[in-house]
Motif scaffolding. Sequence first.
Motif, PDB file in Angstrom:
ATOM      1  N   SER A 121     -58.879  13.848  -6.836  1.00  0.00           N
ATOM      2  CA  SER A 121     -57.992  15.116  -6.281  1.00  0.00           C
ATOM      3  C   SER A 121     -57.774  16.069  -7.250  1.00  0.00           C
ATOM      4  CB  SER A 121     -56.711  14.183  -5.796  1.00  0.00           C
ATOM      5  OG  SER A 121     -56.917  13.290  -5.043  1.00  0.00           O
ATOM      6  N   VAL A 122     -57.389  17.274  -6.686  1.00  0.00           N
ATOM      7  CA  VAL A 122     -57.099  18.476  -7.205  1.00  0.00           C
ATOM      8  C   VAL A 122     -56.356  19.405  -6.519  1.00  0.00           C
ATOM      9  CG1 VAL A 122     -59.173  19.890  -6.765  1.00  0.00           C
ATOM     10  CG2 VAL A 122     -57.858  20.455  -8.841  1.00  0.00           C
ATOM     11  N   SER A 123     -55.400  20.017  -6.999  1.00  0.00           N
ATOM     12  CA  SER A 123     -54.328  20.997  -6.204  1.00  0.00           C
ATOM     13  C   SER A 123     -54.661  22.240  -6.642  1.00  0.00           C
ATOM     14  CB  SER A 123     -52.968  20.593  -6.525  1.00  0.00           C
ATOM     15  OG  SER A 123     -52.778  19.441  -5.877  1.00  0.00           O
ATOM     16  N   VAL A 124     -54.863  23.271  -5.676  1.00  0.00           N
ATOM     17  CA  VAL A 124     -55.257  24.671  -6.149  1.00  0.00           C
ATOM     18  C   VAL A 124     -54.498  25.606  -5.059  1.00  0.00           C
ATOM     19  CG1 VAL A 124     -57.375  24.661  -4.513  1.00  0.00           C
ATOM     20  CG2 VAL A 124     -57.111  26.485  -6.431  1.00  0.00           C
ATOM     21  N   VAL A 125     -53.714  26.514  -5.811  1.00  0.00           N
ATOM     22  CA  VAL A 125     -52.866  27.447  -5.001  1.00  0.00           C
ATOM     23  C   VAL A 125     -53.571  27.890  -3.745  1.00  0.00           C
ATOM     24  CG1 VAL A 125     -53.310  29.491  -6.422  1.00  0.00           C
ATOM     25  CG2 VAL A 125     -51.152  29.298  -5.319  1.00  0.00           C
ATOM     26  N   SER A 126     -53.082  28.287  -2.749  1.00  0.00           N
ATOM     27  CA  SER A 126     -53.864  28.761  -1.345  1.00  0.00           C
ATOM     28  C   SER A 126     -54.808  29.847  -1.415  1.00  0.00           C
ATOM     29  CB  SER A 126     -53.126  28.559  -0.373  1.00  0.00           C
ATOM     30  OG  SER A 126     -52.763  27.197   0.043  1.00  0.00           O
ATOM     31  N   THR A 127     -54.026  30.828  -2.231  1.00  0.00           N
ATOM     32  CA  THR A 127     -55.015  32.256  -2.413  1.00  0.00           C
ATOM     33  C   THR A 127     -55.922  32.282  -3.341  1.00  0.00           C
ATOM     34  OG1 THR A 127     -53.055  32.728  -4.027  1.00  0.00           O
ATOM     35  CG2 THR A 127     -52.528  33.449  -1.957  1.00  0.00           C
ATOM     36  N   ASN A 128     -56.148  31.273  -4.292  1.00  0.00           N
ATOM     37  CA  ASN A 128     -57.210  31.279  -5.289  1.00  0.00           C
ATOM     38  C   ASN A 128     -58.585  30.930  -4.662  1.00  0.00           C
ATOM     39  OD1 ASN A 128     -58.873  31.061  -7.256  1.00  0.00           O
ATOM     40  ND2 ASN A 128     -57.371  30.062  -8.714  1.00  0.00           N
ATOM     41  N   GLU A 129     -59.015  31.957  -4.078  1.00  0.00           N
ATOM     42  CA  GLU A 129     -60.245  31.584  -3.238  1.00  0.00           C
ATOM     43  C   GLU A 129     -61.552  31.265  -4.177  1.00  0.00           C
ATOM     44  OE1 GLU A 129     -60.437  31.409  -0.080  1.00  0.00           O
ATOM     45  OE2 GLU A 129     -58.668  32.019   0.481  1.00  0.00           O
ATOM     46  N   ARG A 130     -61.564  31.923  -5.373  1.00  0.00           N
ATOM     47  CA  ARG A 130     -62.841  31.317  -6.261  1.00  0.00           C
ATOM     48  C   ARG A 130     -62.714  30.015  -6.726  1.00  0.00           C
ATOM     49  NH1 ARG A 130     -63.868  35.510 -11.177  1.00  0.00           N
ATOM     50  NH2 ARG A 130     -65.537  36.033 -10.032  1.00  0.00           N
ATOM     51  N   ALA A 131     -61.257  29.511  -6.992  1.00  0.00           N
ATOM     52  CA  ALA A 131     -61.571  27.983  -7.271  1.00  0.00           C
ATOM     53  C   ALA A 131     -61.704  27.407  -6.088  1.00  0.00           C
ATOM     54  CB  ALA A 131     -60.210  27.947  -7.899  1.00  0.00           C
ATOM     55  N   LYS A 132     -61.334  27.723  -4.998  1.00  0.00           N
ATOM     56  CA  LYS A 132     -61.318  26.664  -3.696  1.00  0.00           C
ATOM     57  C   LYS A 132     -62.836  26.859  -3.383  1.00  0.00           C
ATOM     58  CE  LYS A 132     -58.736  28.444  -0.925  1.00  0.00           C
ATOM     59  NZ  LYS A 132     -57.864  29.055   0.281  1.00  0.00           N
ATOM     60  N   HIS A 133     -63.622  27.714  -3.566  1.00  0.00           N
ATOM     61  CA  HIS A 133     -65.021  27.827  -3.282  1.00  0.00           C
ATOM     62  C   HIS A 133     -65.779  26.924  -4.240  1.00  0.00           C
ATOM     63  CE1 HIS A 133     -68.811  29.339  -2.114  1.00  0.00           C
ATOM     64  NE2 HIS A 133     -69.213  29.624  -3.532  1.00  0.00           N
ATOM     65  N   LEU A 134     -65.633  27.067  -5.447  1.00  0.00           N
ATOM     66  CA  LEU A 134     -66.151  26.209  -6.723  1.00  0.00           C
ATOM     67  C   LEU A 134     -65.884  24.649  -6.272  1.00  0.00           C
ATOM     68  CD1 LEU A 134     -67.558  26.013  -9.352  1.00  0.00           C
ATOM     69  CD2 LEU A 134     -65.183  25.941 -10.344  1.00  0.00           C
ATOM     70  N   TYR A 135     -64.533  24.356  -6.048  1.00  0.00           N
ATOM     71  CA  TYR A 135     -64.383  22.867  -5.449  1.00  0.00           C
ATOM     72  C   TYR A 135     -65.009  22.446  -4.312  1.00  0.00           C
ATOM     73  CZ  TYR A 135     -60.625  23.028  -9.105  1.00  0.00           C
ATOM     74  OH  TYR A 135     -59.722  23.149 -10.154  1.00  0.00           O
ATOM     75  N   LYS A 136     -65.198  23.505  -3.469  1.00  0.00           N
ATOM     76  CA  LYS A 136     -65.978  23.123  -2.146  1.00  0.00           C
ATOM     77  C   LYS A 136     -67.427  22.836  -2.475  1.00  0.00           C
ATOM     78  CE  LYS A 136     -62.729  24.968   0.997  1.00  0.00           C
ATOM     79  NZ  LYS A 136     -62.448  26.061   1.962  1.00  0.00           N
ATOM     80  N   SER A 137     -68.091  23.612  -3.488  1.00  0.00           N
ATOM     81  CA  SER A 137     -69.515  23.529  -3.610  1.00  0.00           C
ATOM     82  C   SER A 137     -69.745  22.231  -4.337  1.00  0.00           C
ATOM     83  CB  SER A 137     -69.834  24.717  -4.670  1.00  0.00           C
ATOM     84  OG  SER A 137     -69.496  24.494  -5.825  1.00  0.00           O
ATOM     85  N   PHE A 138     -68.796  21.708  -4.820  1.00  0.00           N
ATOM     86  CA  PHE A 138     -68.928  20.113  -5.491  1.00  0.00           C
ATOM     87  C   PHE A 138     -68.479  19.090  -4.500  1.00  0.00           C
ATOM     88  CE2 PHE A 138     -69.392  22.484  -9.441  1.00  0.00           C
ATOM     89  CZ  PHE A 138     -70.098  21.510 -10.291  1.00  0.00           C
TER      90      PHE A 138
END
Length: 165
Positions: free
Chosen positions: A120-137
Amino acid sequence: MEVRQLTANDAEAYWELRLEALKKNPEAFASSYEEAILKDDPIKSTVRNMESGATFGAFDNETLIGVITFVRGAGIKVRHKADLFAVYVTPEYRGKGAGRALLSRVIDYAKNQDALLKLSVSVVSTNERAKHLYKSFGFKTVYIEEKALYVQGQFLNEEHMVQYF
């Protein structure tokens, strides 16, 4: 760029990068810079934290440019899951593969842990770059925690993301 597990010898470099992270991206962490600088003997507590989990660092030559920490559940009922914390890449290296290299390394590490089923990981909702990276994995958002953080006079939501093995 090299990615390796950090040791006590890296504690000072880690602490310096941690302070940078808290100062430059306060919205990304539950801890604050103001609280961090008040810690008694932060290097000793950093070493303790490194020993209780696994922290990986990305290096450009000898300079620590990014970090990610893996912490597995300690008790019998929660040993099947782990969390990622304190994920940060210094701004000059964002978009150059450091985050991808760190995440790849920690996922390989996680997959080699006996009976680990969930990361699991938590990411601030506005951090699109990080969310995209996590989704790519393969991470998926399982819920959004509204008003999870209060930073510089505003509330921020956090997305809680998971990957199952």
